[in-house]
Design a protein around this motif. Sequence first.
Motif, mmCIF file in Angstrom:
data_model
loop_
_atom_site.group_PDB
_atom_site.id
_atom_site.type_symbol
_atom_site.label_atom_id
_atom_site.label_comp_id
_atom_site.label_asym_id
_atom_site.label_seq_id
_atom_site.Cartn_x
_atom_site.Cartn_y
_atom_site.Cartn_z
ATOM 1 N N LEU A 95 0.822 -1.202 0.000
ATOM 2 C CA LEU A 95 0.000 0.000 0.000
ATOM 3 C C LEU A 95 0.858 1.253 0.000
ATOM 4 O O LEU A 95 1.811 1.371 0.769
ATOM 5 C CB LEU A 95 -0.908 0.003 1.242
ATOM 6 C CG LEU A 95 -1.657 1.289 1.585
ATOM 7 C CD1 LEU A 95 -2.727 1.589 0.535
ATOM 8 C CD2 LEU A 95 -2.285 1.195 2.965
ATOM 9 N N LEU A 96 0.499 2.190 -0.872
ATOM 10 C CA LEU A 96 1.091 3.523 -0.877
ATOM 11 C C LEU A 96 -0.029 4.516 -0.681
ATOM 12 O O LEU A 96 -1.030 4.478 -1.406
ATOM 13 C CB LEU A 96 1.792 3.793 -2.217
ATOM 14 C CG LEU A 96 2.267 5.229 -2.469
ATOM 15 C CD1 LEU A 96 3.422 5.586 -1.534
ATOM 16 C CD2 LEU A 96 2.664 5.417 -3.931
ATOM 17 N N LYS A 97 0.095 5.414 0.303
ATOM 18 C CA LYS A 97 -0.972 6.395 0.484
ATOM 19 C C LYS A 97 -0.443 7.691 1.085
ATOM 20 O O LYS A 97 0.551 7.710 1.811
ATOM 21 C CB LYS A 97 -2.114 5.826 1.307
ATOM 22 C CG LYS A 97 -1.849 5.639 2.764
ATOM 23 C CD LYS A 97 -3.153 5.182 3.407
ATOM 24 C CE LYS A 97 -3.000 5.028 4.887
ATOM 25 N NZ LYS A 97 -4.256 4.650 5.537
ATOM 26 N N PHE A 98 -1.184 8.764 0.757
ATOM 27 C CA PHE A 98 -0.793 10.094 1.226
ATOM 28 C C PHE A 98 -1.897 11.090 0.905
ATOM 29 O O PHE A 98 -2.738 10.856 0.021
ATOM 30 C CB PHE A 98 0.529 10.537 0.572
ATOM 31 C CG PHE A 98 0.592 10.314 -0.907
ATOM 32 C CD1 PHE A 98 0.114 11.258 -1.801
ATOM 33 C CD2 PHE A 98 1.143 9.144 -1.406
ATOM 34 C CE1 PHE A 98 0.184 11.058 -3.164
ATOM 35 C CE2 PHE A 98 1.217 8.932 -2.782
ATOM 36 C CZ PHE A 98 0.739 9.888 -3.659
ATOM 37 N N PRO A 99 -1.933 12.235 1.604
ATOM 38 C CA PRO A 99 -2.957 13.255 1.360
ATOM 39 C C PRO A 99 -2.704 14.010 0.057
ATOM 40 O O PRO A 99 -1.557 14.227 -0.345
ATOM 41 C CB PRO A 99 -2.833 14.197 2.561
ATOM 42 C CG PRO A 99 -1.971 13.485 3.561
ATOM 43 C CD PRO A 99 -1.104 12.564 2.788
ATOM 44 N N LEU A 100 -3.794 14.425 -0.590
ATOM 45 C CA LEU A 100 -3.736 15.218 -1.815
ATOM 46 C C LEU A 100 -4.268 16.636 -1.623
ATOM 47 O O LEU A 100 -3.930 17.533 -2.387
ATOM 48 C CB LEU A 100 -4.555 14.537 -2.918
ATOM 49 C CG LEU A 100 -4.100 13.161 -3.376
ATOM 50 C CD1 LEU A 100 -5.119 12.566 -4.336
ATOM 51 C CD2 LEU A 100 -2.722 13.230 -4.021
ATOM 52 N N ASN B 256 -12.606 11.062 -0.995
ATOM 53 C CA ASN B 256 -13.039 12.458 -0.882
ATOM 54 C C ASN B 256 -13.841 12.628 0.406
ATOM 55 O O ASN B 256 -14.901 12.012 0.574
ATOM 56 C CB ASN B 256 -13.917 12.823 -2.083
ATOM 57 C CG ASN B 256 -13.174 12.687 -3.400
ATOM 58 O OD1 ASN B 256 -12.336 13.501 -3.744
ATOM 59 N ND2 ASN B 256 -13.477 11.616 -4.154
ATOM 60 N N GLY B 257 -13.350 13.450 1.315
ATOM 61 C CA GLY B 257 -14.019 13.626 2.592
ATOM 62 C C GLY B 257 -14.333 15.072 2.885
ATOM 63 O O GLY B 257 -14.042 15.968 2.086
ATOM 64 N N LEU C 163 -7.590 11.951 0.021
ATOM 65 C CA LEU C 163 -6.517 10.995 0.252
ATOM 66 C C LEU C 163 -6.334 10.101 -0.965
ATOM 67 O O LEU C 163 -7.302 9.661 -1.580
ATOM 68 C CB LEU C 163 -6.838 10.138 1.480
ATOM 69 C CG LEU C 163 -5.766 9.175 1.973
ATOM 70 C CD1 LEU C 163 -4.654 9.939 2.672
ATOM 71 C CD2 LEU C 163 -6.372 8.148 2.937
ATOM 72 N N PHE C 164 -5.073 9.818 -1.301
ATOM 73 C CA PHE C 164 -4.731 8.900 -2.385
ATOM 74 C C PHE C 164 -4.248 7.585 -1.789
ATOM 75 O O PHE C 164 -3.490 7.572 -0.820
ATOM 76 C CB PHE C 164 -3.613 9.506 -3.243
ATOM 77 C CG PHE C 164 -2.992 8.554 -4.241
ATOM 78 C CD1 PHE C 164 -3.524 8.427 -5.513
ATOM 79 C CD2 PHE C 164 -1.873 7.804 -3.896
ATOM 80 C CE1 PHE C 164 -2.941 7.566 -6.432
ATOM 81 C CE2 PHE C 164 -1.286 6.939 -4.812
ATOM 82 C CZ PHE C 164 -1.824 6.818 -6.084
#
Length: 358
Positions: free
Chosen positions: A147-152, A304-305, A210-211
Amino acid sequence: MEATATHLPQHPVATSVEPSIVNSSVKVLAESTDLKSVPSEFSFVNEPTGSNSDSIPIIDFTLFTSGNPDQMSKVIQELGKACEEWGFFVLVNHGIPETLIQGIIDAAKEFFDLPEDEKQNVSDPIKYGNGSVITTSNQKIFLWKDLLKFPLHPEFHCPVKPPNLREILFEYAERSRSIAKTLLQGLSENLGLEEGYMEEALKLDTSFQLFAANFYPPCPQPDQAIGLPPHTDYGLLTFLIHNGVPGLQIEYNGKWFNTNSPQNAILVNTADQLEIFSNGKYKSGKHRALVNKEATRISIVIANGPAADAIVSPASQLVQRDGRQLYRPMEYKEYMETQHNNRLNGKTNLELLRIIDS
């Protein structure tokens, strides 16, 4: 045979947002020539069978911008019904170029193909790993995925490698937010709310986006491991695209259904904050990610939050109309932190916030 949630632990406590590496990535583990069975750390017995359905709602995005009031009214009704009944829909004709979508998937694959030390050389708020869940029996189980994740948004982040990811992801994030805003405006109208009420209450101008890129390599025993156990998402609307390899299943009326979205379509699901804000009218769609023996599945998620500091509660107009409030308010940032906490005593966030009549 149709699989239901009863074949799995009902409430894995939470999906860890602090991805953990078990010796090395799942990709490296899966590529090991002597791997014949699932290591015990990943053991999650499940029944992966699901039914096919041609009933998953399809929403044509062009109808929102056609300028035809009748078409607009019709698609808003269809959108509301999809969120009420399924918590999922397939979005077509959304206007995002197929080349951009394919570019995101290809760039994600490039990242996961990097040497292990380069992938792990990321810093907060960018996270890379494989994640874990804590079951109701207090057992820690690692997920069969990297998993790769981070804020956009409201601040944009991106790994340095691959170098082409930043530009295409920035465009995809902006286009996704615009589409999400249009869909939320339609849902607000479907709820009968005053124009601008939802946008102001949820502070959508500073929405938290978030991505997440998920890499599910082939698994020697697909019924003995899980990509993601049954869960709901914590935002408003989640967008998903993938590389064409099936694996996502959604729950509808207690049964599991395979999702096979058309080429260049976006699979959208209603998430927890929209269920709370709508005072339970819209359903946060439960889903799970399965693995297979043959092919690697890559999925790209844009969550999308509301704004991180928005206090989300049922819309006051809906509480007055319904005669009661079904959920307690909570700041979105706190909701996410609670969701990420591995100690929820077997209950989901929605259950913890639901107001039960005494």
